[in-house]
Write an enzyme that holds these catalytic residues in place. Structure first.
Site, PDB file in Angstrom:
ATOM      1  CB  ALA A  61      -0.890   0.000   1.235  1.00  0.00           C
ATOM      2  N   GLY A 102       0.395  -5.275   0.554  1.00  0.00           N
ATOM      3  CA  GLY A 102      -0.596  -5.276  -0.521  1.00  0.00           C
ATOM      4  C   GLY A 102      -0.063  -5.880  -1.803  1.00  0.00           C
ATOM      5  CD  GLU A 105      -3.040  -7.921   1.841  1.00  0.00           C
ATOM      6  OE1 GLU A 105      -2.764  -6.717   1.615  1.00  0.00           O
ATOM      7  OE2 GLU A 105      -3.789  -8.283   2.761  1.00  0.00           O
ATOM      8  CD  GLU A 125       0.253  -5.805   5.522  1.00  0.00           C
ATOM      9  OE1 GLU A 125       0.957  -6.738   5.960  1.00  0.00           O
ATOM     10  OE2 GLU A 125      -0.041  -5.690   4.314  1.00  0.00           O
TER      11      GLU A 125
END
Ligand code: NAI
Length: 703
Positions: A61, A102, A105, A125
């Site tokens: 992210a 991310g 992911e 995270e």
């Protein structure tokens, strides 16, 4: 564009291109979806590859978007991953270098994954006080197993792709590429192969979400994991939530597990811990930026380093450079001192080898980069010289005059002084522009903080070079102006003074230490004093009694030093110590000494709450920091937070003293200071809020 799509015959390649790490910000997400749509619409395209340009597949992210509307604006990451899963042509993720958060992911949403050796895989995270929020906790256990996934998610630590690819039964990677260079070709080949296979047999594309997720010992395993995490995580809320989310993956339907993960993620996002850890993440990256020194400022080449003094600091400083592969020449006055210093360094390395943290050949390589000398003339070729001799201005003068005489033009001359005036040291030379402070913290080979002390005449390229070299030796550097104690020690003096007043008013050392350690500090002020040596503070106070006769001090620490209780090095300080151990054992005599002194001042002890202890200690840091900021000694508030977290054991999840003050609200901080100022046993002058703090509080602002 932050991602671009190219057609290679019958394969569309979507390349994330958002330097430095292909963060999945809004424009990158939009570009991925656009690429998928383009590939869907093109009848010639049979398969899709998603990969990353430059130094990463994707670092995850875009942290700059956290907490802003952009972070959730569609297409958000969950929607992008869904779009990947639902594409009617097979999608192959081609991972290399870094696939984290991310980024990982996103890859887990693809139908197939190929990875280049050396790629770091992580869901980090938790380090920001979060859990993965785009399916990581639900999909990773399905491909690497529950235990391996939970370990990765709770620690946030990266694992090399080849290790994961070698785990029997893993479904994370369909293929390990031969090399990073061949990844692109191999990804195209895999894409064509799977497209042909599905066209021929009509089977649906494999989706991670459809894989089973179970642990054979179910509840017992998660109970065990919870206990482990509780012990390790202390005050962090996120690790326990990681366990909950992975457990949900094993017990709930996929979509319900996703909803659970999402809700947990969003709740954590608004915790003070998460805000503080994100602040720290940004602050650490901002620390190297200096307002008037542009990032493209030319830097001097540092290929060899000289170090003057092979004592406690000199040896530790040298190790940093050896570890980074930079040759070091150490200078001392006597051969014995050199031998002793080199011996200590070698035994430090040997201890690492014994613990399995360092390989013997690495030890040999590092020690081979070290040479010693008794003659300044041998330093004539050094690019950087760091002085770590006795803390006496006369000794520093002699050293810097010698350096000025022998060093080549353009060499950087640095002092590790912790209290002396860097401008005065610079002026011992004919080249004050080349002189700078490099204030390491003890043990210098371990502590991450480096205060870079900028003299009045220090040249821009000297600063830029020192900031760059500090990165190379894995330090987090913060720039400080010249003042007594620079940023960190100037603040700690006020903190130490409060510690003294607290004893006078009724506390024991262990009560104070316990309270602040419960708040999250690695060590309370008295255990820290014992570690650093109480004689150091004593010497500073003696100086202060002359320089600032009106400044109020508790005399308790002086009484302790008069007994020779200097701390761990003498086996006794505020506490007792058993040889070879660091446990602090309370000492009745010290407590009696404190009580007697209190009685001699006519003070009736009172019970002081942990809350008051913590506030007085922490707000003393805050008020001094506000002065430091206002005087321009620190460039920005976040630099001060970095100094405290990396140099003084301030709890990371509170984001440093100034971030903590912001979280409490500056109005409340000022109110507390006004209360403390009314305490006749405290220092009313000190508790006048610094003008900057008073102004920000009145305007409802933050640091
Ligand atoms: P130390 O006493 O362990 O080492 C000093 C070394 O310098 C000794 O080996 C001595 O033989 C050598 N030396 C003295 N004069 C010399 C000269 N003219 N030429 C060559 N070598 C000479 O002291 P330490 O603790 O390593 O401190 C060194 C400097 O680092 C001081 O300025 C101190 O303020 C600073 N410092 C110390 C910290 C600590 O925690 N010990 C932390 C941060 C800075």
């Amino acid at each position: 564009m932050t991602a671009h799509t190219q057609i290679h015959g019958d394969v569309a390649v979507i390349t994330l291109d958002n330097p430095p790490v292909n963060g999945l910000g809004l424009s990158t997400r939009q570009a991925i979806v656009a690429g998928l749509e383009q590939a869907e619409a093109d009848p010639a395209v049979k398969a899709i590859v998603i990969t990353g340009a430059g130094k990463a597949f994707s670092g995850g992210a875009d942290i700059k978007e956290f907490g802003s509307p952009k972070a959730i604006q569609e297409p958000n990451l969950l929607s992008v991953i869904r779009a990947v899963e639902n594409t009617s042509k097979p999608v192959v993720a081609a991972l290399h270098s870094v696939a984290m958060g991310g980024g990982l992911e996103l890859a887990l949403g693809a139908h197939y994954r190929i990875v280049a050796p050396g790629c770091s895989i992580a869901l980090p995270e938790v380090k920001l006080g979060l859990i993965p929020g785009a399916g990581g906790t639900q999909r990773l256990p399905r491909v690497v197993g529950v235990e391996a996934a939970l370990n990765m998610i709770v620690s946030g630590e990266p694992v090399k792709a080849e290790l994961l690819a070698g785990v029997p039964g893993q479904k994370l990677f369909d293929k390990l590429a031969a090399s990073p260079e061949s990844l692109a070709e191999e990804a195209l080949a895999l894409a064509r192969e799977v497209a042909a296979k599905h066209a021929a047999d009509g089977t649906p594309f494999p989706l991670v979400r459809n894989l089973p997720c179970k642990h054979k010992d179910g509840d017992a395993y998660f109970q065990f994991a919870r206990n482990m995490v509780k012990g390790m995580a202390k005050n962090f809320p996120a690790p326990a939530k990681c366990v909950d989310a992975v457990e949900a993956a094993t017990k709930k339907k996929f979509e319900d597990g996703m909803a659970f993960e999402r809700e947990t993620f969003i709740n954590l996002m608004w915790t003070s811990e998460c805000r503080s850890l994100r602040h720290l993440f940004v602050a650490e990256r901002a620390a190297s930026k200096i307002p008037d020194v542009p990032e493209d400022c030319p830097k001097r080449d540092i290929k060899s380093v000289g170090i003057i003094g092979a004592g406690t600091m000199g040896g530790g400083i040298a190790m940093n450079f050896l570890n980074a592969g930079i040759p070091v020449k150490m200078l001392e006055m006597k051969q014995e001192a050199l031998d002793r210093g080199v011996g200590v360094m070698r035994s430090n390395y040997e201890a690492q080898v014994k613990k399995g943290k360092l390989k013997q050949d690495k030890l040999d390589q590092r020690m081979a980069l070290l040479s010693t000398t008794l003659s300044y003339d041998d330093l004539k070729d050094a690019d950087l010289v760091i002085e770590a001799v006795f803390e006496e201005i006369g000794v520093k003068e002699a050293v810097f005059k010698e350096l000025d005489r022998v060093c080549k033009p353009g060499a950087i001359l640095a002092s590790n002084t912790s209290t002396l005036d860097v401008d005065a040291i610079a002026n011992f030379t004919q080249r004050p522009q080349d002189v700078v402070g490099m204030h390491f913290f003890s043990p210098a080979n371990v502590m991450k903080l480096l205060e870079v002390v900028r003299g009045a005449k220090t040249a821009h390229d000297v600063l830029a070079t020192v900031m760059a070299i500090s990165k190379k030796i894995k330090k987090t550097a913060v720039v400080s102006g010249v003042c007594d104690g620079f940023i960190g020690n100037r603040m700690i003096e006020q903190y130490g003074r409060q510690g003294g007043f607290l004893l006078d008013e009724g506390c024991t050392p262990q009560q104070v230490d316990k309270a602040i350690e419960k708040f999250g500090f690695a060590m309370g002020p008295f255990r820290m004093g014992d570690l650093a040596g109480n004689d150091i503070g004593w010497a500073i106070r003696k100086r202060r009694y002359v320089e600032k006769p009106n400044m109020k001090y508790s005399k308790t620490a002086d009484l302790l030093c008069e007994k020779g209780r200097f701390g761990q090095k003498t086996g006794a300080g505020w506490y007792d110590y058993v040889p070879g151990k660091r446990d602090a054992i309370p000492n009745a005599e010290v407590e009696q000494m404190i009580a007697d002194h209190r009685a001699s001042l006519g003070i009736t002890p009172r019970r002081i709450s942990d809350e008051e202890i913590v506030q007085r200690l922490v707000f003393s840091l805050v008020n001094e920091a506000a002065h430091i900021l206002e005087e321009g000694i620190a460039n920005k508030a976040s630099d001060i937070d970095i100094v405290y977290i990396f140099g003084y054991g301030f709890p990371a999840y509170r984001g440093g003293p100034l971030n903590y003050a912001n979280e409490i609200g500056l109005f409340n901080v000022v109110q507390a200071m006004k209360r403390f100022a009314k305490n006749p046993l405290d220092d009313a002058n000190f508790w006048q809020p610094a003008p900057l703090l008073a102004r920000l509080a009145a305007e409802g602002k933050t640091f």
